[in-house]
Design an enzyme around this catalytic site. Sequence first.
Site, PDB file in Angstrom:
ATOM      1  N   CYS A   1      29.393  97.771  13.001  1.00 34.59           N
ATOM      2  CA  CYS A   1      29.981  96.511  12.525  1.00 34.59           C
ATOM      3  C   CYS A   1      31.281  96.646  11.738  1.00 34.59           C
ATOM      4  CB  CYS A   1      28.962  95.773  11.656  1.00 34.59           C
ATOM      5  SG  CYS A   1      27.373  95.481  12.458  1.00 34.59           S
TER       6      CYS A   1
ATOM      7  N   HIS B   1      31.694  91.621   6.090  1.00 35.36           N
ATOM      8  CA  HIS B   1      31.371  93.050   6.206  1.00 35.36           C
ATOM      9  C   HIS B   1      32.570  93.989   6.079  1.00 35.36           C
ATOM     10  CE1 HIS B   1      27.952  95.782   7.907  1.00 35.36           C
ATOM     11  NE2 HIS B   1      28.324  96.089   6.673  1.00 35.36           N
TER      12      HIS B   1
END
Length: 458
Positions: free
Chosen positions: A52, A114
């Site tokens: 990610c 993130h």
Amino acid sequence: MKKPNFIIMLMDNMGYGDAGCFGSLQHRTPNLDHMATEGVKLTSFYSSSGVCTPSRASLMTGCYPRRVNMHVGGSDHECVLFPVNAKGLHPDEKSIATLLREVGYATGIIGKWHLGDQPEFLPTRHGFDSFFGCPYSEDMVPNEQRPGWPLLPLMRDEKVVEAPADRTTLTKRYTEEAQRFIRKNKEQPFFLYLAHAMPGSTDRPFASDGFDGKSANGPYGDAIEELDWSAGEIFRTLQEEGLDENTMVIWTSDNGAVGWMPRQGSNAPLKGWGYTTTEGGQRVPFIARWPGRVAAGAIFDDVATMMDIYPTLAGLAGAEMPADRTIDGHDFMPLLAGDPRAESAYDTRGFFFYYRDQLQAVRAGEWKLYLPLEQKLTNLDGDYSKAKPAVAELYNLRNDIAEQREVAAQHPDVVARLMALADAARAELGDHGFETASQRPAGRVDNPTPRLLGEVIT
């Protein structure tokens, strides 16, 4: 002439074969299937990483994760950023949101960020006017192994408004928030980054009551079908507000589906799973729709990557690309528009697959070479003591998408050419054990703090 609007819908860990228009026979995705008939589908589109944080760093900066030192997490054994990490995307990086805001765009992110949960690294410090979402993955919650982690924070701008976040309603609420953003900003050009949390990083994805238990593929299928509903709601809102003709919508995933047991997502017909440098790990579904501007109903197999979105949107918006730094992506609007003269820059320069800090593969044109390595890392914690030797493997992906016929011995000239491209990448971007002057630093803070309900960030 009014500048175009941009919407990027990014799924989390959704596989290449998880939508009907990419071959799924399990999931009902009528809205995505319709999007593909009205837009262009790319079948060799790559994320810049199998996990990610690095993937999202590439989307925001137009660079390889190693270029901006976001290829690993906050410590040597972490592959992505975790809660209360001291590391994040450097404040000096010029995100695509910053670039667009400078030329008059309203900018908003809804969903998963993130790229750092410290105040200095939040989306509102990286060019976004507004943020509604979680600063990291939906699986990063307190547990037996991580009892000190904070409750999963749902944030509005820089304030936690819910903890723990109700994960079952995230897709629904993110969609409704996106609709409000579109309506609020319909009189000016806008950039909306809708980064869904699903199907996500847990072994049981979440869906709201209207979708829970309704699919033929359990919780995973429920999440996929709710994501399809979300896309349909976005298109409906654009049409209701008269914005459809002037809005480019991009739909893709941050990496491939994860190989949970029993299996849930699908990367078919590709080999491998998310979190790796295999085709299944990094080749992701991609659809772009913009009536009258992209090639409706077209399917192209030219190589393109997550890094290309940055220069493409900048060019369409009339924004100047940063002149003081390297941007690795390439404007791929000619490809999306169906220009017969369009060529992929990666055919000659190569696209490079890094696993954490290690260069593991190269693709150029139809060829992908898995590099010969004395120690090929295959564990996300970066433990090279577990790594084993790997021989060179060459595949013609245009003729053998499932990589069933290894042909290195038959094409030594191709192996030599791709090995030379790998050497050039190492000199520019580094490899395991060394960095280069071409890499830029990540951001770091001295005393990281958790994002907590009721806190006031100053």
